[in-house]
Design a protein around this motif. Structure first.
Motif, mmCIF file in Angstrom:
data_model
loop_
_atom_site.group_PDB
_atom_site.id
_atom_site.type_symbol
_atom_site.label_atom_id
_atom_site.label_comp_id
_atom_site.label_asym_id
_atom_site.label_seq_id
_atom_site.Cartn_x
_atom_site.Cartn_y
_atom_site.Cartn_z
ATOM 1 N N PRO A 1 -15.602 46.633 30.954
ATOM 2 C CA PRO A 1 -15.434 45.666 29.863
ATOM 3 C C PRO A 1 -15.880 46.272 28.530
ATOM 4 N N ASN A 2 -15.007 46.250 27.577
ATOM 5 C CA ASN A 2 -15.288 46.748 26.225
ATOM 6 C C ASN A 2 -15.648 48.233 26.187
ATOM 7 N N THR A 3 -15.249 48.996 27.201
ATOM 8 C CA THR A 3 -15.534 50.425 27.229
ATOM 9 C C THR A 3 -14.217 51.188 27.309
ATOM 10 N N LEU A 4 -13.933 51.890 26.238
ATOM 11 C CA LEU A 4 -12.691 52.646 26.147
ATOM 12 C C LEU A 4 -13.027 54.126 25.983
ATOM 13 N N THR B 1 -11.189 58.270 26.236
ATOM 14 C CA THR B 1 -9.927 59.001 26.200
ATOM 15 C C THR B 1 -9.913 60.003 27.343
ATOM 16 N N PRO C 1 -5.874 56.586 26.050
ATOM 17 C CA PRO C 1 -7.022 55.684 26.135
ATOM 18 C C PRO C 1 -7.055 54.984 27.493
ATOM 19 N N VAL C 2 -8.242 54.946 28.096
ATOM 20 C CA VAL C 2 -8.420 54.341 29.412
ATOM 21 C C VAL C 2 -9.641 53.438 29.357
ATOM 22 N N TYR C 3 -9.474 52.198 29.817
ATOM 23 C CA TYR C 3 -10.612 51.288 29.903
ATOM 24 C C TYR C 3 -11.382 51.586 31.189
ATOM 25 N N THR C 4 -12.676 51.855 31.052
ATOM 26 C CA THR C 4 -13.510 52.148 32.219
ATOM 27 C C THR C 4 -14.411 50.974 32.577
#
Length: 182
Positions: free
Chosen positions: A104-107, A109, A99-102
């Protein structure tokens, strides 16, 4: 040496009786020596609830770090769980969803295949490898740093891991002062 038995005072050291205080000094000195070895890089992971997850996360962090160094790695680990660990490393070389956060509040894979790990892990009997024994000392030092025991604290065992200031790979986990993958 197995760190747990060594620090507890169990097991012979040659033909001499070596008490806990002296063993704690030797344990501390091992960390000081390791910290001075040129070219050594120490990656660590700390997660007791799911050890297999900790290993997987550690390998991913090794992959990302050595990729940023434009380098490669091999894994040398203590014997035990060879089939399970080999299967995991082979799977991660092809499919390793992380999992990678791209934003705010956007995750999302991302597949971070471990192509920089050159081979299946090499398994060594710790009784025949000073390298693996030192890794065991480091792991035990980290455990005692994270989970204190009064019986070990009185000998300063909980402070030994922090002696590795020059060899820990802080880039592996920038959120942790000593680079510990959590």
């Amino acid at each position: 040496f197995h760190a747990t038995e060594f620090v507890a005072g169990r097991g012979h050291l040659g033909d001499k009786i070596v008490g806990k205080y002296r063993r704690s000094q030797i344990f501390r000195e091992a960390f000081s020596v390791l910290n001075r070895v040129q070219g050594v890089k120490v990656f660590t992971s700390c997660r007791t609830s799911r050890p297999e997850w900790a290993f997987e996360r550690l390998v991913t962090r090794i992959q990302k770090t050595i990729e940023s160094w434009d380098s490669h790695a091999i894994l040398i680990v203590d014997e035990g769980k060879e089939a399970e660990m080999t299967r995991l490393i082979r799977k991660m070389a092809v499919f390793n969803p992380v999992p990678v956060y791209t934003g705010p509040n956007t995750l999302v894979t991302q597949n971070i295949a471990t192509h920089r790990i050159l081979e299946d892990p090499f398994f060594k009997d710790s009784s025949k490898s000073f390298f693996v024994q030192m890794a065991d000392f480091v792991a035990y030092g980290l455990l005692r740093r994270e989970k204190h025991l009064a019986s070990k604290n009185k000998y300063g065992i909980h402070e030994c891991f922090d002696l590795l200031t020059d060899v820990v790979v802080r880039e592996a986990s920038p959120k942790d002062a000593m680079g510990i993958v959590r």
